[in-house]
Design an enzyme around this catalytic site. Structure first.
Site, PDB file in Angstrom:
ATOM      1  N   CYS A   1       6.509   3.751   0.429  1.00  0.00           N
ATOM      2  CA  CYS A   1       6.843   3.635  -1.119  1.00  0.00           C
ATOM      3  C   CYS A   1       8.294   3.846  -1.081  1.00  0.00           C
ATOM      4  O   CYS A   1       9.343   3.504  -0.934  1.00  0.00           O
ATOM      5  CB  CYS A   1       5.881   4.066  -1.705  1.00  0.00           C
ATOM      6  SG  CYS A   1       5.856   3.737  -3.648  1.00  0.00           S
TER       7      CYS A   1
ATOM      8  N   HIS B   1       0.639   2.489   0.136  1.00  0.00           N
ATOM      9  CA  HIS B   1       0.100   3.757   0.249  1.00  0.00           C
ATOM     10  C   HIS B   1      -0.788   3.776   1.529  1.00  0.00           C
ATOM     11  O   HIS B   1      -2.143   3.886   1.122  1.00  0.00           O
ATOM     12  CB  HIS B   1      -0.186   4.338  -0.901  1.00  0.00           C
ATOM     13  CG  HIS B   1       1.079   4.700  -1.880  1.00  0.00           C
ATOM     14  ND1 HIS B   1       1.703   5.837  -1.734  1.00  0.00           N
ATOM     15  CD2 HIS B   1       1.473   3.899  -2.809  1.00  0.00           C
ATOM     16  CE1 HIS B   1       2.655   5.754  -2.492  1.00  0.00           C
ATOM     17  NE2 HIS B   1       2.738   4.836  -3.270  1.00  0.00           N
TER      18      HIS B   1
ATOM     19  N   GLU C   1      -1.670   6.210   3.260  1.00  0.00           N
ATOM     20  CA  GLU C   1      -2.145   7.586   3.230  1.00  0.00           C
ATOM     21  C   GLU C   1      -3.250   7.898   2.211  1.00  0.00           C
ATOM     22  O   GLU C   1      -4.189   8.655   2.488  1.00  0.00           O
ATOM     23  CB  GLU C   1      -1.074   8.366   3.066  1.00  0.00           C
ATOM     24  CG  GLU C   1      -0.587   8.884   1.612  1.00  0.00           C
ATOM     25  CD  GLU C   1       0.269   7.670   0.957  1.00  0.00           C
ATOM     26  OE1 GLU C   1       0.779   7.863  -0.073  1.00  0.00           O
ATOM     27  OE2 GLU C   1       0.458   6.700   1.748  1.00  0.00           O
TER      28      GLU C   1
END
Length: 636
Positions: free
Chosen positions: A477, A607, A609
């Site tokens: 990002c 994202h 994660e």
């Protein structure tokens, strides 16, 4: 048309364009997305999010829902407040929560009172209505907020008491409202009201207790309350998420379009013994789910339930696509869901060639690597994903160093940069996490990060990591924006800014976008993609306002030829697309992630994660692309 018109109500219509303006996945704890189903169009009844923990994981979630009907508030402040409490509690039950453990909080907002007795009566009646529901349900309000005067010149707000219900639950038992399967039974659990509109609270508590037990037994697939718009609006919202239709029968005209606070529509397995499940309650099967793409309302003909009801219409059949279009229309100009700037047409991209990366992760034997690869995560003002990223790397077996940039004066900034330089020298991986660096200022919020990394000490440390020590770099990002601005992708080294260099800029829709997207793995040259195969499709949360990748035609061709286009936004068929529904920022060639030519620097907008057990239960997909495990495995 009269039935479909209920979707024009601002309290019923779709709010997708507004919802997507807010980051709904930050913190890696969202069990329910605000919008669910494969198409992400079914609104959730409330919030379901894991309790935040910095180490380990938890399956305990917080549920929160609100209740308020402004139309009812204009008619009766007493009933409005009472039903606000009832509705908020019913939503918690519909999400899988136990109503006996709920705590309430109220938000009040009333017109300027002055010396007019009738104005003073409105908050008093609201308080009594809320108290009536609290005492009957035995649920305390543990706090609230009094707002300023709701009067401006001749304009007054309606008498407003919003009830917020909060509870805890186990993530395994959290329900969402989108219909899950065809062949299910739709069951209406009803709470009676007397001639004054006062609910039978004892009946309600018995209903919700049974719903909670059946939820824990896994016998309820989905649940929705019946608010504004009645049964039709509730079933329509349940149906459009996964494009599963429904046939409704034994629903009278009033039930079809009027609210029924305190009641629920439940989706259950059609093969279950419904009488055994709901025996002793006021319930009836009102329909079933079908693979038709429509909602069909059969003429009402149950004389036992409503002896005065007369059948005056044939079956009403409304397509789910028409319902979705109609729901989006009221707020389309205010919070758009389509782009105002045109996107390029879909481009056919051949299978990216895979350069000579035969070993798929073999670091040079001459480089000494510790037992646990070390990851350096710098934190800049505005970074907000460092904790989630650290947790994913540690789960993969890495040792993580999180270092905050100190910038309160020039000396602190200089010392901080030198410290970061030293940490890079001791690390094998640099990770630039997401966030809004520099206040997410226009035309590239990552400029703040790039300014730091262009410092001669930092620049030399990065070159040493990549060119001498076979290190890896990842950016997600805001971190991806920084990698592009630095030139690390697609060139593989820090370069000077150029007017012809590729960049990331405003989404074509002209606003922030937060949702789940599909991405296709289009090249596996990178060590970061060792766990993926060419053509794999993964779902991933996005949350950004500047995610559109742009470059000239020559650069795009070069990226494709070199296999640097790692991941692309994909449609439900897994094909790269420029459709704004699936490529929400309008990136050229549907580019979501890029690598350097040798694959060791990888940047992506999604994202990756933000994955974990029980997250995004209401949006189906394969979420874990395995980049953190792959990055760590490269050094083993």
């Amino acid at each position: 048309e009269n039935v479909l018109a209920v979707t024009d109500d601002l309290n019923v219509c779709g709010k997708r364009g507004l919802i997507e303006c807010f980051d709904s996945t930050i913190g890696r704890g969202s069990v329910l997305m605000p919008l669910g189903g494969a198409s992400q169009r079914t609104p959730s009844l409330g919030m379901a999010a894991k309790l935040p923990v910095l180490r380990g994981d938890t399956d305990t979630v917080t549920l929160m829902a609100y209740g308020f009907d402004p139309g009812l508030a204009k008619q009766s402040p007493y009933h409005s407040a009472m039903y606000a409490v009832l509705d908020s509690v019913t939503k918690i039950a519909g999400m899988g929560g136990n109503v006996t453990g709920i705590r309430l909080s109220f938000q009040e907002y009333f017109e300027k009172l002055g010396k007019v007795p009738t104005r003073w009566a409105k908050p008093f009646m609201s308080m009594l209505g809320a108290l009536k529901a609290q005492l009957a349900l035995e649920l305390p309000a543990i706090g609230g907020k009094d707002s300023m005067s709701g009067t401006f010149n001749h304009l007054d707000v309606p008498p407003t008491l919003v009830s917020f219900a909060v509870a805890v639950a186990d993530a395994e038992h959290v329900l969402s409202p989108e219909i899950k399967k065809t062949g299910s039974a739709l069951v209406l659990i009803h709470t009676n009201k007397d001639e004054r509109g006062i609910p039978d609270f004892e009946q309600f508590k018995l209903n919700m207790k049974r719903v909670n037990r059946l939820t824990k037994e896994g016998k309820i697939r989905s649940a929705s309350t019946i608010g504004r718009g009645g049964v039709f609006a509730a079933v329509a919202k349940m149906a459009i998420g996964n494009s599963i239709g429904a046939i409704l029968r034994d629903v009278c005209d009033e039930e079809l379009v009027l609210p029924d606070y305190g009641s629920l529509i439940l989706e259950t397995d059609g093969n279950n013994d419904v009488r055994a499940m709901f025996g002793g309650l006021d319930f009836r099967v009102i329909g079933e789910t079908v693979d038709s793409g429509v909602i069909e309302v059969k003429p009402f003909g149950n004389a036992e339930l409503h002896p005065r009801e007369t059948v005056t219409y044939d079956s009403i059949i409304i397509g789910l696509d028409e319902i979705a279009r109609r729901r989006d229309a009221p707020l389309a100009r205010v919070f758009p869901t389509i782009a105002f700037r045109p996107c390029d047409d879909d481009a056919e991209i051949g299978e990216a060639r895979v350069p000579a990366y035969a070993q798929r992760g073999a670091v040079s034997a001459a480089i000494r690597v510790p037992a646990k690869p070390r990851v350096f995560i710098p934190v800049f003002p505005g970074t907000n994903c460092e904790a989630d990223t650290q947790a994913m790397f540690e789960r993969a077996g890495a040792e993580v160093r999180v270092v905050n940039l100190l910038n309160f004066d020039a000396a602190a900034l200089d010392e901080s940069i030198r410290h970061m330089t030293g940490v890079i020298g001791e690390s094998q991986i640099i990770m630039l996490p997401g966030g809004f660096s520099g206040g997410d200022e226009p035309e590239g919020s990552a400029k703040f990060i790039t300014a730091v990394f262009r410092n001669p000490f930092m620049r030399e440390a990065v070159a040493d990591l990549l060119e001498r020590r076979d290190g890896l770099i990842l950016g997600i990002c805001n971190g991806f924006q920084a990698l592009v601005k630095l030139g690390l992708v697609p060139y593989g080294r820090i370069t000077e800014p150029s007017g012809r260099a590729p960049t990331l800029t405003y989404n074509t829709i002209g606003r922030h976008v937060s949702k789940i997207v599909r991405t296709r793995v289009s090249s596996v040259l990178s060590p970061w993609l060792m766990r993926a195969e060419l053509g794999d499709v993964f779902s991933v949360p996005i949350s950004h306002g500047e995610g559109r990748f742009v470059a000239d035609d020559a650069m795009l061709r070069q990226l494709a030829d070199d296999g640097c286009i790692a991941t692309q936004y994909a449609d439900p068929a897994g094909k790269p697309t420029m459709d704004i529904e699936y490529n929400p920022n309008g990136s050229a060639l549907a580019i979501e992630g890029l690598t350097s030519p040798d694959g060791r620097v990888f940047g992506k907008m999604g994202h990756a994660e933000r994955v974990g057990r029980y997250l995004y239960k209401n949006v189906p997909g394969n979420y874990d692309i395995g980049i953190f495990e792959s990055g760590v495995a490269y050094f083993r």
